[in-house]
Design a protein around this motif. Structure first.
Motif, short mmCIF file in Angstrom:
data_model
loop_
_atom_site.label_atom_id
_atom_site.label_comp_id
_atom_site.label_asym_id
_atom_site.label_seq_id
_atom_site.Cartn_x
_atom_site.Cartn_y
_atom_site.Cartn_z
N GLY A 21 32.30 27.66 42.32
CA GLY A 21 32.95 27.67 43.63
C GLY A 21 34.46 27.59 43.54
O GLY A 21 35.18 28.15 44.37
N LEU A 22 34.96 26.89 42.51
CA LEU A 22 36.40 26.75 42.33
C LEU A 22 37.09 28.07 41.99
O LEU A 22 38.32 28.16 42.05
CB LEU A 22 36.69 25.73 41.22
CG LEU A 22 36.36 24.27 41.53
CD1 LEU A 22 36.54 23.42 40.27
CD2 LEU A 22 37.25 23.73 42.64
N SER A 23 36.30 29.08 41.62
CA SER A 23 36.88 30.38 41.28
C SER A 23 36.65 31.42 42.39
O SER A 23 37.02 32.58 42.24
CB SER A 23 36.28 30.90 39.97
OG SER A 23 34.90 31.20 40.14
N VAL A 42 35.26 41.77 35.47
CA VAL A 42 35.00 40.34 35.66
C VAL A 42 34.82 40.00 37.14
O VAL A 42 33.96 39.19 37.51
CB VAL A 42 36.14 39.50 35.05
CG1 VAL A 42 35.90 38.01 35.30
CG2 VAL A 42 36.25 39.75 33.56
N SER A 43 35.60 40.61 38.02
CA SER A 43 35.48 40.31 39.45
C SER A 43 34.11 40.72 39.97
O SER A 43 33.50 40.02 40.79
CB SER A 43 36.58 41.03 40.24
OG SER A 43 36.48 42.43 40.09
N LEU A 44 33.58 41.87 39.49
CA LEU A 44 32.23 42.29 39.88
C LEU A 44 31.20 41.31 39.34
O LEU A 44 30.24 40.95 40.04
CB LEU A 44 31.95 43.69 39.34
CG LEU A 44 30.52 44.23 39.55
CD1 LEU A 44 30.18 44.31 41.02
CD2 LEU A 44 30.36 45.60 38.87
N SER A 45 31.38 40.85 38.10
CA SER A 45 30.46 39.90 37.49
C SER A 45 30.40 38.60 38.29
O SER A 45 29.31 38.09 38.61
CB SER A 45 30.89 39.61 36.05
OG SER A 45 30.06 38.63 35.46
N ILE A 46 31.56 38.07 38.63
CA ILE A 46 31.62 36.81 39.38
C ILE A 46 31.03 37.00 40.77
O ILE A 46 30.28 36.14 41.27
CB ILE A 46 33.06 36.30 39.46
CG1 ILE A 46 33.56 35.88 38.06
CG2 ILE A 46 33.18 35.12 40.42
CD1 ILE A 46 35.02 35.52 38.00
N SER A 47 31.34 38.13 41.41
CA SER A 47 30.82 38.39 42.76
C SER A 47 29.30 38.48 42.76
O SER A 47 28.63 37.93 43.63
CB SER A 47 31.43 39.68 43.32
OG SER A 47 32.83 39.56 43.46
N PHE A 76 33.91 37.71 48.56
CA PHE A 76 32.70 38.20 49.22
C PHE A 76 33.01 39.46 50.02
O PHE A 76 32.17 40.35 50.15
CB PHE A 76 32.10 37.12 50.11
CG PHE A 76 31.52 35.97 49.35
CD1 PHE A 76 30.23 36.03 48.85
CD2 PHE A 76 32.26 34.83 49.09
CE1 PHE A 76 29.69 34.98 48.13
CE2 PHE A 76 31.73 33.77 48.37
CZ PHE A 76 30.44 33.85 47.89
N LYS A 77 34.23 39.54 50.56
CA LYS A 77 34.63 40.75 51.28
C LYS A 77 34.78 41.92 50.31
O LYS A 77 34.46 43.07 50.65
CB LYS A 77 35.96 40.52 52.00
CG LYS A 77 35.87 39.51 53.14
CD LYS A 77 37.24 39.28 53.78
CE LYS A 77 37.15 38.23 54.88
NZ LYS A 77 38.48 37.92 55.47
N SER A 78 35.23 41.62 49.08
CA SER A 78 35.38 42.68 48.09
C SER A 78 34.04 43.27 47.69
O SER A 78 33.96 44.42 47.23
CB SER A 78 36.11 42.15 46.85
OG SER A 78 35.31 41.21 46.16
N ASN A 131 29.44 35.71 32.87
CA ASN A 131 30.84 35.97 33.20
C ASN A 131 31.71 35.98 31.95
O ASN A 131 32.60 36.82 31.80
CB ASN A 131 31.37 34.92 34.18
CG ASN A 131 30.59 34.82 35.47
OD1 ASN A 131 30.57 33.78 36.12
ND2 ASN A 131 29.92 35.89 35.86
N LEU A 132 31.45 35.04 31.02
CA LEU A 132 32.23 34.96 29.79
C LEU A 132 32.00 36.19 28.91
O LEU A 132 32.96 36.79 28.39
CB LEU A 132 31.87 33.69 29.01
CG LEU A 132 32.58 33.52 27.65
CD1 LEU A 132 34.09 33.41 27.83
CD2 LEU A 132 32.04 32.30 26.91
#
Length: 290
Positions: free
Chosen positions: A23-25, A96-101, A31-33, A86-87
């Protein structure tokens, strides 16, 4: 592998901290992305929510796994990705942004899907022999408390104290991976005499699951004409699951020590197969750039 302090207290607390770190990231903009790349997210969700449990079910039936091991395999297949996926995505030059999303979105869905599909799996594989019950509403609430709520708290901290959040998030990102390794090490040490038996029961099944979905997730993205970084992300999101959550579901919420075995063998093997897959995508990338 009897339920004890590890499964009743340490695992849920560790999972809470791991999800808080996620959540801190995250910001609402993340979520909009997701809406800005619906094709990539859609392929990722299909791979993780449909392909992954379908492959796990096929493996369980084909290998004629014992009922509790089969349910345990389904549980690891139902878990979302996590810090490890993610790592690996980051190290392999993926998106990475897709992975986290994808990790975040699937983590919001799985508190509802895990209890339902696990309950069905117990009924299918164990039938009348199912001694362990899984109260659906209670399980959903418990999963929300240890997954969604900490993510929301982490996002709140990020929105109010971004500098502090960045420092804590960096620590918790590595904590989540190291703590999973520590938990697995403790389980291995505690059950040293039984590890060969654990791998005999679930090693082949978890290795097949891990390697097959890594490749299938990547190929799905390629067939969908996604970019190489996006395909790498989806490969890892579909192929590397949150072992801590699977251990919590099997050992804490259900309280079945045998169902924890696939999560243990999977969590050990995924680092090896993840590294091998990372090498594979690196070579692919080099060939494409020559």
């Amino acid at each position: 592998m009897s339920p004890d302090l590890l499964t009743k207290v340490i695992l849920p607390a560790a999972l809470f901290l791991i999800m808080f770190g996620m959540g801190l990231s995250l910001r609402l903009a993340d979520f909009k992305s997701v809406l800005q790349a619906p094709k990539a997210v859609g392929i990722g969700l299909i791979g993780q929510m449909l392909l992954l449990p379908a492959v796990a079910f096929f493996i369980a039936v084909s290998l004629n796994l014992s009922p509790e091991i089969a349910v345990g395999l389904m549980i690891i297949a139902l878990a979302p990705g996590g810090a490890t996926s993610n790592l690996f995505t980051y190290l392999s030059k993926g998106d990475v942004s897709l992975s986290i999303s994808l990790t975040a979105v699937v983590s919001l869905i799985t508190p509802f899907t895990i209890p339902l599909v696990t309950a069905w799996s117990m009924l299918y594989f164990m039938g009348d022999a199912a001694v362990f019950s899984l109260p659906l509403l209670k399980t959903i609430v418990q999963l929300l408390v240890i997954t969604v709520i900490p993510v929301a708290l982490g996002m709140l901290v990020l929105s109010r104290w971004p500098n502090t959040a960045a420092k804590i998030e960096n620590l918790l990102k590595w904590f989540s991976i190291l703590f999973l390794l520590l938990i697995i090490t403790l389980i291995v040490l505690k059950n040293a005499d039984n590890m060969a038996n654990f791998f005999a029961q679930a090693g082949l099944a978890t290795l097949l699951l891990n390697t097959l979905v890594l490749v299938l997730g990547y190929q799905m993205a390629k067939l969908g004409r996604l970019s190489h970084p996006q395909a790498v992300s989806i490969g890892f999101e579909v192929g590397i699951q949150n072992g801590t959550l699977a251990l919590v579901v099997a050992g804490t919420l259900i309280g079945n020590e045998v169902m924890m075995i696939p999560a243990v063998t999977y969590s050990l093997l995924m680092f090896v197969s993840g590294a091998a897959f990372s090498t594979f995508v690196w070579r692919k990338h080099k060939q494409q750039t020559l």
